[in-house]
Design an enzyme around this catalytic site. Sequence first.
Site, PDB file in Angstrom:
ATOM      1  N   GLU A 198      -0.598   8.625   5.244  1.00 48.61           N
ATOM      2  CA  GLU A 198      -0.794   8.943   3.829  1.00 48.61           C
ATOM      3  C   GLU A 198      -1.599   7.817   3.190  1.00 48.61           C
ATOM      4  O   GLU A 198      -1.246   6.640   3.326  1.00 48.61           O
ATOM      5  CB  GLU A 198       0.543   9.065   3.098  1.00 48.61           C
TER       6      GLU A 198
ATOM      7  N   ASP B 292       6.647   7.221  -7.981  1.00 49.11           N
ATOM      8  CA  ASP B 292       6.671   5.992  -7.190  1.00 49.11           C
ATOM      9  C   ASP B 292       7.625   4.962  -7.785  1.00 49.11           C
ATOM     10  O   ASP B 292       7.677   4.766  -8.992  1.00 49.11           O
ATOM     11  CB  ASP B 292       5.272   5.380  -7.112  1.00 49.11           C
TER      12      ASP B 292
END
Length: 260
Positions: A47, A58
Site C-alpha cells: 500500500e 489514520d
Amino acid sequence: MNALEIRARAAKAAGHKLLVPYVTGGVTGNWTDLLRAAVDAGADAIEVGLPFSDPILDGPVVQESSHRALLRGVTTRQILDEVTRLALPVPLIAFTYANLVLHGGADRFCAALADAGVDGLIVPDLPVDEMEPVSTAAAGSMLDLVLLASPATVPQRLDEIATRSRGFVYAVSVMATTGEQSTLGQAGERLVTSLRQATDLPVVLGFGISGPQQAAEAVGYADGVVVGSALMRRVLDGAPAAELGDVLTQLRTALDATAR
C-alpha cells in the site's frame, strides 16, 4: 480479474499468507528505497499512502508521516512519477481519501494511477452505497478497488462489501483509527469469519498488527495482514530501509511458519 486479485487469489489457493506493508509516499527523500526493501523482504503487495491533509482514518503515526510528506512539498503527481520508474514485481495499492480521488474526476485519477503502474485502490472514507463513480472508474482503468469492513458493519452491508470488493477484502480489526495494538481482540476474528462466509476473495486483517506474534495470530483465521503504523513509526524515528526490511522479514517468517 486484475493483477492484484490474481496474485491474492493464487496466494490463498496455495495456502500462502499475504503480507501487505503500508508506506506513506514521500515520507522521506529516499522513500522508494522502503518499497524495494519491502519487496526484498517478501511483501506480496504494498500500500502506498498518498498524503492528504485530513486523513480521518489514520492514527497519530500515519498522520505524522503524511504531515511530514506534505511539509516536504510532496504531491500525488510526484509520487506517481517516482512509482512509474520503479517497475516493482509486486502489485501496488494506492491508499487515499475520497477528496483526492473525486477532485478533478475519478476517471482521471484512476487513469493516472494505472499509467503509473498501480494495480489497486483503497478509499477508506468512501461508503459502499456512494462508490459507483469510483468503482466504475477503477474498473475502466483495470484497478482493483479494495473495500473495507469493520466490526460495526451490519450483516447486509457486510455482504455487499464482500461482493463488491476486488483484489481482497480489508477487514478492520478494531473500531479505531490505525495504530499498533498490544493485543488483538476477538472482534477482528469474528469479522473475518463472517466475511469468509460471504466471499471467496482473500480476507486480509489490518489495524493493530505490531509484530510477528500478532501477525501469526491473525493469519490463524485471516488470509493475510496489513502492517502500517509499526513500520511508519520506525521510519519517523529515522530507521533506514534496511531496518524496515528486517522487520518485514521477521513478519514474513512468522506468516510462513503458520503454513507449515
